[in-house]
Design a protein around this motif. Sequence first.
Motif, PDB file in Angstrom:
ATOM      1  N   SER A   1      37.957  56.812  42.631  1.00 15.93           N
ATOM      2  CA  SER A   1      37.574  57.413  43.904  1.00 15.93           C
ATOM      3  C   SER A   1      36.222  56.916  44.381  1.00 15.93           C
ATOM      4  CB  SER A   1      37.568  58.944  43.794  1.00 15.93           C
ATOM      5  OG  SER A   1      36.657  59.358  42.790  1.00 15.93           O
ATOM      6  N   SER A   2      35.375  56.460  43.453  1.00 19.02           N
ATOM      7  CA  SER A   2      34.053  55.949  43.812  1.00 19.02           C
ATOM      8  C   SER A   2      33.489  55.115  42.663  1.00 19.02           C
ATOM      9  CB  SER A   2      33.086  57.104  44.104  1.00 19.02           C
ATOM     10  OG  SER A   2      32.829  57.838  42.911  1.00 19.02           O
ATOM     11  N   GLN A   3      32.483  54.302  42.971  1.00 13.68           N
ATOM     12  CA  GLN A   3      31.799  53.539  41.928  1.00 13.68           C
ATOM     13  C   GLN A   3      31.103  54.503  40.966  1.00 13.68           C
ATOM     14  OE1 GLN A   3      31.867  50.018  41.592  1.00 13.68           O
ATOM     15  NE2 GLN A   3      31.068  50.550  39.584  1.00 13.68           N
ATOM     16  N   GLU A   4      30.592  55.594  41.488  1.00 21.59           N
ATOM     17  CA  GLU A   4      29.930  56.589  40.643  1.00 21.59           C
ATOM     18  C   GLU A   4      30.900  57.161  39.599  1.00 21.59           C
ATOM     19  OE1 GLU A   4      27.283  60.664  41.026  1.00 21.59           O
ATOM     20  OE2 GLU A   4      28.523  60.050  42.728  1.00 21.59           O
ATOM     21  N   ALA A   5      32.130  57.462  40.001  1.00 21.45           N
ATOM     22  CA  ALA A   5      33.122  57.979  39.050  1.00 21.45           C
ATOM     23  C   ALA A   5      33.413  56.947  37.959  1.00 21.45           C
ATOM     24  CB  ALA A   5      34.402  58.367  39.779  1.00 21.45           C
ATOM     25  N   LEU A   6      33.547  55.689  38.356  1.00 17.83           N
ATOM     26  CA  LEU A   6      33.787  54.619  37.384  1.00 17.83           C
ATOM     27  C   LEU A   6      32.608  54.471  36.437  1.00 17.83           C
ATOM     28  CD1 LEU A   6      35.233  52.171  36.197  1.00 17.83           C
ATOM     29  CD2 LEU A   6      34.483  50.857  38.179  1.00 17.83           C
ATOM     30  N   ASP A   7      31.385  54.483  36.979  1.00 21.19           N
ATOM     31  CA  ASP A   7      30.188  54.348  36.145  1.00 21.19           C
ATOM     32  C   ASP A   7      30.054  55.520  35.165  1.00 21.19           C
ATOM     33  OD1 ASP A   7      29.642  52.021  37.522  1.00 21.19           O
ATOM     34  OD2 ASP A   7      28.082  52.917  38.786  1.00 21.19           O
ATOM     35  N   THR A   8      30.351  56.726  35.629  1.00 19.09           N
ATOM     36  CA  THR A   8      30.284  57.902  34.755  1.00 19.09           C
ATOM     37  C   THR A   8      31.277  57.754  33.611  1.00 19.09           C
ATOM     38  OG1 THR A   8      29.549  59.324  36.560  1.00 19.09           O
ATOM     39  CG2 THR A   8      30.588  60.412  34.668  1.00 19.09           C
ATOM     40  N   PHE A   9      32.500  57.322  33.928  1.00 17.87           N
ATOM     41  CA  PHE A   9      33.491  57.100  32.879  1.00 17.87           C
ATOM     42  C   PHE A   9      32.996  56.065  31.866  1.00 17.87           C
ATOM     43  CE2 PHE A   9      36.683  54.123  31.374  1.00 17.87           C
ATOM     44  CZ  PHE A   9      37.378  54.939  30.504  1.00 17.87           C
ATOM     45  N   SER A  10      32.491  54.947  32.353  1.00  9.24           N
ATOM     46  CA  SER A  10      32.108  53.856  31.434  1.00  9.24           C
ATOM     47  C   SER A  10      30.975  54.254  30.490  1.00  9.24           C
ATOM     48  CB  SER A  10      31.753  52.590  32.208  1.00  9.24           C
ATOM     49  OG  SER A  10      30.560  52.759  32.923  1.00  9.24           O
ATOM     50  N   ARG A  11      30.153  55.220  30.911  1.00  8.34           N
ATOM     51  CA  ARG A  11      29.042  55.679  30.063  1.00  8.34           C
ATOM     52  C   ARG A  11      29.424  56.850  29.161  1.00  8.34           C
ATOM     53  NH1 ARG A  11      26.206  55.107  35.108  1.00  8.34           N
ATOM     54  NH2 ARG A  11      26.471  57.350  35.382  1.00  8.34           N
ATOM     55  N   SER A  12      30.624  57.397  29.331  1.00  2.27           N
ATOM     56  CA  SER A  12      31.011  58.585  28.565  1.00  2.27           C
ATOM     57  C   SER A  12      31.767  58.200  27.293  1.00  2.27           C
ATOM     58  CB  SER A  12      31.836  59.525  29.439  1.00  2.27           C
ATOM     59  OG  SER A  12      33.038  58.906  29.824  1.00  2.27           O
ATOM     60  N   GLU A  13      31.789  59.149  26.370  1.00  5.51           N
ATOM     61  CA  GLU A  13      32.512  58.951  25.104  1.00  5.51           C
ATOM     62  C   GLU A  13      33.957  59.408  25.269  1.00  5.51           C
ATOM     63  OE1 GLU A  13      31.398  57.317  22.608  1.00  5.51           O
ATOM     64  OE2 GLU A  13      29.350  57.176  23.321  1.00  5.51           O
ATOM     65  N   PRO A  14      34.876  58.775  24.614  1.00  8.43           N
ATOM     66  CA  PRO A  14      34.698  57.757  23.580  1.00  8.43           C
ATOM     67  C   PRO A  14      34.545  56.322  24.104  1.00  8.43           C
ATOM     68  CG  PRO A  14      37.006  58.357  23.678  1.00  8.43           C
ATOM     69  CD  PRO A  14      36.279  59.237  24.675  1.00  8.43           C
ATOM     70  N   HIS A  15      34.738  56.098  25.414  1.00  8.92           N
ATOM     71  CA  HIS A  15      34.686  54.738  25.948  1.00  8.92           C
ATOM     72  C   HIS A  15      33.410  54.001  25.574  1.00  8.92           C
ATOM     73  CE1 HIS A  15      33.752  51.615  28.925  1.00  8.92           C
ATOM     74  NE2 HIS A  15      35.041  51.335  28.816  1.00  8.92           N
ATOM     75  N   ALA A  16      32.247  54.609  25.799  1.00 13.49           N
ATOM     76  CA  ALA A  16      30.980  53.915  25.567  1.00 13.49           C
ATOM     77  C   ALA A  16      30.843  53.466  24.115  1.00 13.49           C
ATOM     78  CB  ALA A  16      29.815  54.808  25.978  1.00 13.49           C
ATOM     79  N   GLY A  17      31.176  54.345  23.182  1.00 10.79           N
ATOM     80  CA  GLY A  17      31.063  53.992  21.769  1.00 10.79           C
ATOM     81  C   GLY A  17      32.056  52.920  21.353  1.00 10.79           C
ATOM     82  N   ILE A  18      33.271  53.033  21.836  1.00 11.44           N
ATOM     83  CA  ILE A  18      34.297  52.031  21.501  1.00 11.44           C
ATOM     84  C   ILE A  18      33.917  50.675  22.089  1.00 11.44           C
ATOM     85  CG2 ILE A  18      36.689  51.354  21.958  1.00 11.44           C
ATOM     86  CD1 ILE A  18      37.424  54.340  21.568  1.00 11.44           C
ATOM     87  N   ALA A  19      33.466  50.651  23.329  1.00 11.21           N
ATOM     88  CA  ALA A  19      33.057  49.389  23.947  1.00 11.21           C
ATOM     89  C   ALA A  19      31.938  48.738  23.146  1.00 11.21           C
ATOM     90  CB  ALA A  19      32.629  49.618  25.397  1.00 11.21           C
ATOM     91  N   GLY A  20      30.996  49.532  22.701  1.00 10.78           N
ATOM     92  CA  GLY A  20      29.901  48.994  21.892  1.00 10.78           C
ATOM     93  C   GLY A  20      30.379  48.431  20.567  1.00 10.78           C
ATOM     94  N   ARG A  21      31.294  49.136  19.917  1.00  7.82           N
ATOM     95  CA  ARG A  21      31.820  48.674  18.619  1.00  7.82           C
ATOM     96  C   ARG A  21      32.649  47.408  18.760  1.00  7.82           C
ATOM     97  NH1 ARG A  21      34.409  54.082  17.116  1.00  7.82           N
ATOM     98  NH2 ARG A  21      35.997  52.770  16.186  1.00  7.82           N
ATOM     99  N   LEU A  22      33.339  47.245  19.886  1.00  8.56           N
ATOM    100  CA  LEU A  22      34.217  46.088  20.045  1.00  8.56           C
ATOM    101  C   LEU A  22      33.507  44.841  20.584  1.00  8.56           C
ATOM    102  CD1 LEU A  22      37.483  47.765  21.350  1.00  8.56           C
ATOM    103  CD2 LEU A  22      37.052  46.791  19.085  1.00  8.56           C
TER     104      LEU A  22
END
Length: 136
Positions: free
Chosen positions: A78-99
């Motif tokens: 719905s917005s860039q802000e929604a996408l950015d919030t998702f990308s910084r939230s867990e578990p995404h942020a931790g998994i992205a860092g590990r991979l």
Amino acid sequence: MPTIPWMPGAAADEATADSGQAVVMASKFHVTSLLQVPRFFLLSLVVWKQVRSAPGVIGASLRAEPLKKTFWTLSAWSSQEALDTFSRSEPHAGIAGRLRKVMARSVFVFYPTDREQLPAGWDDAVHRLTEKEAGR
């Protein structure tokens, strides 16, 4: 492996009621070796579950080519802000860092689209990713 087809997200009803713009994100990930494919795939399913219920997601699809060590994502927000919030939230942020350490390369594209044009199409997304990967 077949593509997981476009699945409506938490903001899908809002998107159909609202004309205007959405933000599409497409990504392409190449892992370093076939040994990393099962781990990447399993962790991507954890993120897939998170995406489907994330605030602001209109819809998403996944594609995997395990023998090519390649994984793709396609989502609309719905917005860039929604996408950015998702990308910084867990578990995404931790998994992205590990991979990150098992990535040979990653390519991302972001582009606006009219909500009436959703679901986003794979042909367009792959073209945009290929252009970016080629440096055009």
